[in-house]
Design an enzyme around this catalytic site. Structure first.
Site, short mmCIF file in Angstrom:
data_model
loop_
_atom_site.label_atom_id
_atom_site.label_comp_id
_atom_site.label_asym_id
_atom_site.label_seq_id
_atom_site.Cartn_x
_atom_site.Cartn_y
_atom_site.Cartn_z
N GLY A 178 -36.65 121.97 52.21
CA GLY A 178 -36.49 122.85 53.37
C GLY A 178 -37.06 122.34 54.68
O GLY A 178 -37.16 123.11 55.64
N HIS A 189 -35.25 121.11 64.02
CA HIS A 189 -34.39 122.17 64.56
C HIS A 189 -34.96 122.71 65.86
O HIS A 189 -36.12 122.45 66.23
CB HIS A 189 -34.20 123.31 63.54
N CYS A 211 -41.27 122.47 59.15
CA CYS A 211 -40.20 121.85 59.94
C CYS A 211 -40.76 121.21 61.21
O CYS A 211 -41.92 121.43 61.58
CB CYS A 211 -39.14 122.88 60.32
#
Length: 424
Positions: free
Chosen positions: A352, A356, A375
């Site tokens: 995951g 972004h 992330c």
């Protein structure tokens, strides 16, 4: 003139057949057929008849001291086939052959149950017929032939066999697939097999991977069903990598037979490398060694740190859904967040991790503190540039997070395996 005394009829030996079943194939024996006529010193001797029931007589005034001559019988014709009669689970890559000794082949044919003929050819001596193309899986075949012996007598025979059934077929998939005509310099070549591979050496020998830049590489097996190939260093920018996997008919082991060949050429793009450093909270991107971007980022926080190591982009999405449930989080958990939509997302791991566009609430923290669940969050412009200009196989290096490294199979973390340990 006295009456002639009768002689016993001189019979012609009849054609005799002998069928021999050998371990290597069906053997059909066809005996040679010869006749020998009595000779006489007198002119009154009648010619011997070719009929087995014919008789030969001579004048009583003529005597003969010569004995009938005879020749040894010709060696019997023998036929050996591959596969043998009644064989099952025949590898469809196996050449089918009919071999004749002490005679020649008049005809030979191989036909599938649906009537499809398999082409073949006979050698110059007309003693061997060989099929000319691969067979089909799960198919019954009839192999027929006609032999001719030294005396010109012919004999026709046939046999049946069946090829490998579907449950013993082994599929193979290659990544990058045909939809990816260009990939980044960090993209390993992955083969995924539908069945466990026991004969790894046989599979590796059936696969040729060549680089237009002359780079050599090696295989690394992560399991009996997944193997990847890479060179010691990244692929050379703007080269090509050709995959030629001749897996049809390869014995994977445990009775599993490869059912496909794969040939594909993949273009390697520019050398695009992004380096995200947790110490500086910035990500620097270079293209062919030239820096093109230097942007602030936010990485995983103390509870959900980003893994470090060398990764490559796996997939990209203009928009995608994030769901905390995939991390095991439920409403009420302090780290839970409701399902949300993110933009300009480039996946780095199966677990995951993405690059972004950071959520509006996280934008003020770019370059300052980490607030993500692992992330790499960026500004809309920076994440948009990555989405538009980078692609699958481009390299992303994460440094100094203190957590990791990324597992090689959690995406394409192959560059975290030292080359000395790669080939296994």
């Amino acid at each position: 003139m006295s009456s002639a005394s009768s002689r016993p009829p001189h019979g012609r030996p009849s054609l005799r057949l002998a069928a021999l079943a050998a371990a290597t194939g069906l053997v059909v024996a066809l005996s040679g057929c010869t006749t020998s006529a009595p000779t006489s010193a007198g002119s009154a001797t009648r010619p011997a008849s070719s009929s087995a029931s014919s008789t030969s007589t001579a004048s009583p005034s003529t005597t003969s001291s010569a004995r009938p001559t005879s020749t040894a019988p010709a060696a019997p014709v023998t036929v050996t086939t591959n596969p043998v009669a009644g064989s099952r689970e025949v590898n469809p890559a196996t050449p089918v052959t009919v071999k004749v000794a002490h005679g020649t082949l008049a005809t030979a044919s191989l036909t599938a149950a649906d009537g499809t003929a398999v082409t073949g050819s006979v050698d110059g001596a007309r003693t061997t017929w060989t099929s000319g193309k691969r067979l089909a899986f799960d198919t019954a075949y009839t192999l027929a032939w006609t032999t001719r012996d030294a005396a010109g007598a012919t004999r026709t025979a046939s046999q049946q066999f069946t090829t490998v059934v579907p449950q013993n077929e082994a599929d193979a998939l290659v990544y990058p697939g045909p939809e990816l005509t260009t990939v980044g310099i960090g993209q390993p070549i992955q083969f995924t097999f539908s069945e466990p591979v026991v004969n790894r050496d046989a599979v590796e020998k059936a696969i040729a991977i060549t680089s237009s830049a002359g780079q050599k590489g090696d295989f690394h097996w992560y399991s009996n069903q997944v193997v990847r190939f890479r060179a010691p260093q990244y692929w050379k920018a703007n080269s090509t990598v050709t995959i030629d996997a001749k897996l049809f008919g390869v014995d994977f082991g445990n009775g599993q037979i490869g059912n496909t060949d794969i040939k594909r050429t993949v273009k390697i793009g520019d050398a695009k490398i992004a380096v995200a450093d947790d110490k500086t909270k910035r990500m620097i991107i270079t293209v062919n060694g030239k820096k093109v971007r230097d942007d602030p980022v936010t990485l995983g926080d103390a509870d959900w740190p980003s893994t470090y190591g060398t990764k490559v982009i796996m997939d990209q999405y203009a928009t995608t859904k994030f769901n905390a449930g995939t991390l095991g989080l439920k409403p009420g958990d302090p780290h839970y967040y409701p399902p949300l939509t993110v933009h300009n997302a480039s996946r780095l791991t199966n677990g995951g991790e993405f690059i972004h566009q950071a959520l509006p609430s996280a934008q003020p923290y770019l370059g300052k503190i980490n607030v993500s669940h692992g992330c790499i969050g960026m500004s809309p412009a920076a994440a948009g540039w990555v989405y538009q200009h980078m692609t699958a196989g481009d390299v992303v290096i994460v440094k100094n997070t203190g957590y990791g490294p990324m597992e090689p199979t959690d995406g394409f973390g192959d560059w975290n395996v030292p080359w000395a340990k790669w080939a296994n």
